[in-house]
Motif scaffolding. Structure first.
Motif, PDB file in Angstrom:
ATOM      1  N   GLY A 120       5.146  11.613   3.675  1.00 48.07           N
ATOM      2  CA  GLY A 120       4.155  10.795   2.979  1.00 48.07           C
ATOM      3  C   GLY A 120       3.865   9.494   3.712  1.00 48.07           C
ATOM      4  O   GLY A 120       2.707   9.086   3.839  1.00 48.07           O
ATOM      5  N   LYS A 169       0.327   8.399   5.512  1.00 50.85           N
ATOM      6  CA  LYS A 169      -0.301   7.117   5.227  1.00 50.85           C
ATOM      7  C   LYS A 169      -0.572   6.349   6.516  1.00 50.85           C
ATOM      8  O   LYS A 169      -1.570   5.635   6.627  1.00 50.85           O
ATOM      9  CB  LYS A 169       0.603   6.292   4.291  1.00 50.85           C
ATOM     10  N   GLU A 180       0.821  -1.210   0.000  1.00 50.32           N
ATOM     11  CA  GLU A 180       0.000   0.000   0.000  1.00 50.32           C
ATOM     12  C   GLU A 180       0.856   1.262   0.000  1.00 50.32           C
ATOM     13  O   GLU A 180       0.621   2.188  -0.775  1.00 50.32           O
ATOM     14  CB  GLU A 180      -0.931   0.013   1.213  1.00 50.32           C
ATOM     15  N   VAL A 181       1.842   1.292   0.888  1.00 48.03           N
ATOM     16  CA  VAL A 181       2.712   2.463   0.978  1.00 48.03           C
ATOM     17  C   VAL A 181       3.491   2.655  -0.313  1.00 48.03           C
ATOM     18  O   VAL A 181       3.613   3.771  -0.834  1.00 48.03           O
ATOM     19  CB  VAL A 181       3.669   2.346   2.197  1.00 48.03           C
ATOM     20  N   ILE A 213       2.696   1.728  -3.373  1.00 46.54           N
ATOM     21  CA  ILE A 213       1.815   2.200  -4.447  1.00 46.54           C
ATOM     22  C   ILE A 213       1.491   3.681  -4.267  1.00 46.54           C
ATOM     23  O   ILE A 213       1.484   4.444  -5.234  1.00 46.54           O
ATOM     24  CB  ILE A 213       0.542   1.323  -4.523  1.00 46.54           C
ATOM     25  N   GLU A 214       1.223   4.100  -3.047  1.00 43.81           N
ATOM     26  CA  GLU A 214       0.905   5.507  -2.810  1.00 43.81           C
ATOM     27  C   GLU A 214       2.117   6.409  -3.054  1.00 43.81           C
ATOM     28  O   GLU A 214       1.969   7.552  -3.468  1.00 43.81           O
ATOM     29  CB  GLU A 214       0.364   5.705  -1.411  1.00 43.81           C
ATOM     30  N   LEU A 215       3.319   5.899  -2.802  1.00 44.14           N
ATOM     31  CA  LEU A 215       4.512   6.708  -3.020  1.00 44.14           C
ATOM     32  C   LEU A 215       4.889   6.799  -4.496  1.00 44.14           C
ATOM     33  O   LEU A 215       5.653   7.683  -4.883  1.00 44.14           O
ATOM     34  CB  LEU A 215       5.688   6.145  -2.220  1.00 44.14           C
ATOM     35  N   GLY A 239       3.112   7.825  -6.938  1.00 42.18           N
ATOM     36  CA  GLY A 239       2.658   9.125  -7.436  1.00 42.18           C
ATOM     37  C   GLY A 239       3.612  10.244  -7.077  1.00 42.18           C
ATOM     38  O   GLY A 239       3.986  11.060  -7.929  1.00 42.18           O
TER      39      GLY A 239
END
Length: 193
Positions: free
Chosen positions: A152, A156, A39-40, A42-44, A46
């Protein structure tokens, strides 16, 4: 050595969990940690894509060369063996810029490019040049003004105040960079003797 320490910690944890009858906790924790890691990451993606894209645009627009000219006197003192037109300077500047913004992953490609360019200018390819040693010291200890990646990750993780680490980050990384520069100059001075 670090791999051995991690292996021992993992093995001891599994053995203790098995002996105390809590082996299922190991499995549940491992799955939750793996899920959180994905999850982390994938979010990073961007955030990293944005900064890498901006860095690439700056490089293509000639901004890197402009910044290299502005910071030329400072870089010249840190890297006395490099010529002002050295292609390594642009990569060094971009690497340091990304590190200053706390974007370690964005800094990596520029660090690799800088080392590649420094190696091309290295008179003894089998031994790291003084410029390579200086760059490595700066890269690993660079001051971080905005720890964007860590902020970030903290966001999260639902941190109440994700930016509270900025002050301590600036102090810690500022001290680390000061020591790195001092030790680099000290070693370089002693070698000249």
């Amino acid at each position: 050595m670090v791999n051995l320490i991690w292996l021992l910690m993992l093995a001891i944890g599994i053995i203790v969990a098995a002996l105390t009858g809590h082996i299922e906790n190991v499995t549940v924790s491992a799955m939750k940690a793996a899920e959180l890691g994905v999850e982390v990451a994938i979010e990073l993606i961007g955030v990293m894509s944005l900064w890498l894209g901006l860095m690439r645009l700056a490089e293509d627009a000639g901004l890197v060369k402009g910044i290299a000219r502005i910071f030329g006197p400072v870089i010249g003192r840190l890297f006395p063996s490099l010529k002002p037109e050295s292609p390594a300077l642009g990569a060094i500047i971009m690497n340091m810029s990304a590190n200053i913004l706390g974007l370690g992953n964005a800094a990596t490609p520029f660090g690799l490019k800088a080392m590649e360019e420094l190696q091309k200018e290295n008179p003894t390819p089998d031994v790291a040049s003084p410029a390579m040693c200086t760059f490595l010291a700066l890269n690993t200890s660079c001051i971080t003004l905005i720890p964007a990646t860590i902020i970030g990750v903290r966001l999260k993780a639902n941190s109440v105040n994700a930016t509270e680490i900025i002050g301590t980050t600036i102090i810690a990384t500022g001290c680390a960079m000061t020591v790195a520069i001092f030790v680099d100059f000290l070693i370089r001075y002693r070698r000249k003797k």
